[in-house]
Design an enzyme around this catalytic site. Structure first.
Site, PDB file in Angstrom:
ATOM      1  N   HIS A 142       4.466 -27.304-112.113  1.00  0.00           N
ATOM      2  CA  HIS A 142       3.968 -28.019-110.934  1.00  0.00           C
ATOM      3  C   HIS A 142       4.456 -28.834-109.935  1.00  0.00           C
ATOM      4  O   HIS A 142       5.261 -29.383-109.119  1.00  0.00           O
ATOM      5  CB  HIS A 142       2.503 -28.304-111.092  1.00  0.00           C
ATOM      6  CG  HIS A 142       1.580 -27.480-111.459  1.00  0.00           C
ATOM      7  ND1 HIS A 142       0.699 -27.592-112.674  1.00  0.00           N
ATOM      8  CD2 HIS A 142       0.729 -26.448-111.444  1.00  0.00           C
ATOM      9  CE1 HIS A 142       0.275 -26.726-112.867  1.00  0.00           C
ATOM     10  NE2 HIS A 142      -0.001 -26.405-111.823  1.00  0.00           N
ATOM     11  N   GLU A 191       6.359 -18.390-109.794  1.00  0.00           N
ATOM     12  CA  GLU A 191       6.189 -17.608-109.957  1.00  0.00           C
ATOM     13  C   GLU A 191       6.488 -17.022-111.281  1.00  0.00           C
ATOM     14  O   GLU A 191       5.901 -15.646-111.598  1.00  0.00           O
ATOM     15  CB  GLU A 191       8.043 -16.249-109.994  1.00  0.00           C
ATOM     16  CG  GLU A 191       8.117 -16.758-108.024  1.00  0.00           C
ATOM     17  CD  GLU A 191       9.995 -15.968-108.560  1.00  0.00           C
ATOM     18  OE1 GLU A 191      10.597 -16.796-109.237  1.00  0.00           O
ATOM     19  OE2 GLU A 191      10.007 -15.141-107.693  1.00  0.00           O
ATOM     20  N   SER A 217       2.189 -24.170-118.473  1.00  0.00           N
ATOM     21  CA  SER A 217       0.617 -23.429-117.948  1.00  0.00           C
ATOM     22  C   SER A 217      -0.109 -24.625-118.331  1.00  0.00           C
ATOM     23  O   SER A 217       0.053 -25.394-119.323  1.00  0.00           O
ATOM     24  CB  SER A 217       0.377 -22.044-118.312  1.00  0.00           C
ATOM     25  OG  SER A 217      -1.079 -22.176-118.642  1.00  0.00           O
ATOM     26  N   ARG A 271      -3.054 -24.180-119.184  1.00  0.00           N
ATOM     27  CA  ARG A 271      -3.681 -22.867-121.223  1.00  0.00           C
ATOM     28  C   ARG A 271      -3.112 -23.613-121.330  1.00  0.00           C
ATOM     29  O   ARG A 271      -3.694 -23.213-122.792  1.00  0.00           O
ATOM     30  CB  ARG A 271      -4.086 -21.914-120.278  1.00  0.00           C
ATOM     31  CG  ARG A 271      -4.905 -21.099-118.830  1.00  0.00           C
ATOM     32  CD  ARG A 271      -5.217 -19.764-119.297  1.00  0.00           C
ATOM     33  NE  ARG A 271      -5.627 -19.381-118.020  1.00  0.00           N
ATOM     34  CZ  ARG A 271      -5.764 -19.009-117.102  1.00  0.00           C
ATOM     35  NH1 ARG A 271      -5.223 -19.314-116.732  1.00  0.00           N
ATOM     36  NH2 ARG A 271      -7.050 -19.026-116.284  1.00  0.00           N
TER      37      ARG A 271
END
Ligand code: PAF
Length: 279
Positions: A39, A149, A186, A188
């Site tokens: 990010h 992406e 990620s 997660r």
């Protein structure tokens, strides 16, 4: 100067309108928070390419087709604000009731790019992404908006959203940022144990090996599926080799100019996605 935190749509639209009126270019980075280096790479790029940067932090309930995933999604607003520092000018962090005072009823038809892979595996997911990104574009009207992406198919869907709604925002795709072991970053990943985190790195290693095979499409597909299946901690959801624009499955390299591989793997209850460009 640290970013100004805003929580209402009214403040958001006024700030964005004032910036536009002052002739400033606006970059928007939509996120669901739990920020990581991936990010931050989007936010830094937005900062480099625009006069003013808005970052939204909103765990969007309508894009979750799995309630457990929604409940367990990490929420780390204070840490996120620290990480953003002064890279953004505004952080929009609304409550769910601010964004959805009533349940949303937008229904998009994104066509074939949204029906395959993540669209097929997660019914309603891309419509939910379209609902929030469409509203953010409507409120902020950014010149440019930045997406990673890792969620390559999401970018294709958002391009459709821009076309259907005739937004003037330019979509800027940004490369995947990886952990030192190769695992795609990620939010997660925080749910992985240290062992799972190391095992998960194999996903990228296997994709890299597959790209070095110089084999035909069915052979590459079989190789990846076999290698993933060999690891007991993995459950393969899908691996598809597709045209890079239509995202439809291909069976031979001659069928497409650009070719990508897309993988989704469960490790325990955590669903990880990654992709690779073959040409
Ligand atoms: O990629 C994400 O984090 C989300 O899908 C997005 C684009 C912020 C919309 O909620």
């Amino acid at each position: 100067m640290a970013a100004t935190i805003i929580t209402t749509i009214r403040e958001l639209t006024i700030a964005a309108q004032e910036m536009r009126a002052a002739g400033k270019t606006i970059g928007l980075v939509p996120t669901m928070g739990a920020l990581h280096e991936g990010h931050l790479s989007l936010i830094r790029r937005a900062k480099a390419e625009n006069d003013v940067v808005f970052v939204s932090i909103f765990v969007n309930p309508v894009q979750f087709n799995n309630q457990e995933d929604l409940i367990k999604y990490p929420r780390t607003l204070n840490n996120d604000v620290q990480l953003i520092g002064d890279y953004a000018d505004y952080i929009f962090a609304p409550a769910v009731e601010e964004v959805f005072p009533t349940p949303p009823n937008e229904q998009f038809n994104f066509g074939s790019v949204a029906n395959v892979m993540e669209g097929a595996a997660r019914p309603g997911h891309f419509n939910g992404v379209g609902v929030i990104v469409g509203r953010l574009f409507h409120w902020v009207n950014p010149h440019k908006s930045y997406f990673g992406e890792k969620d390559y198919q999401q970018i294709a869907v958002i391009r459709e959203l821009v076309r259907i709604c005739q937004f003037t925002t330019e979509i800027i795709p940004c490369p995947i940022v990886r952990e030192p072991n190769g695992l795609a970053m990620s939010s997660r990943n925080r749910r992985l144990s240290p062992d799972e985190f190391e095992t998960a790195a194999q996903i990228h290693q296997i994709l890299l090996k597959s790209a070095q095979l110089e084999a035909n499409v069915p052979t590459i597909k079989a190789f990846v599926e076999e290698e993933i299946t060999k690891e007991p901690a993995f459950t393969l959801d899908y691996f598809e080799i597709t045209d890079d624009t239509t995202l439809q499955t291909i069976h031979s390299f001659s069928e497409a100019k650009g070719v990508m591989g897309f993988i989704t793997v469960y490790i325990g209850a955590v669903r990880l996605i990654d992709n690779i460009r073959y040409r």
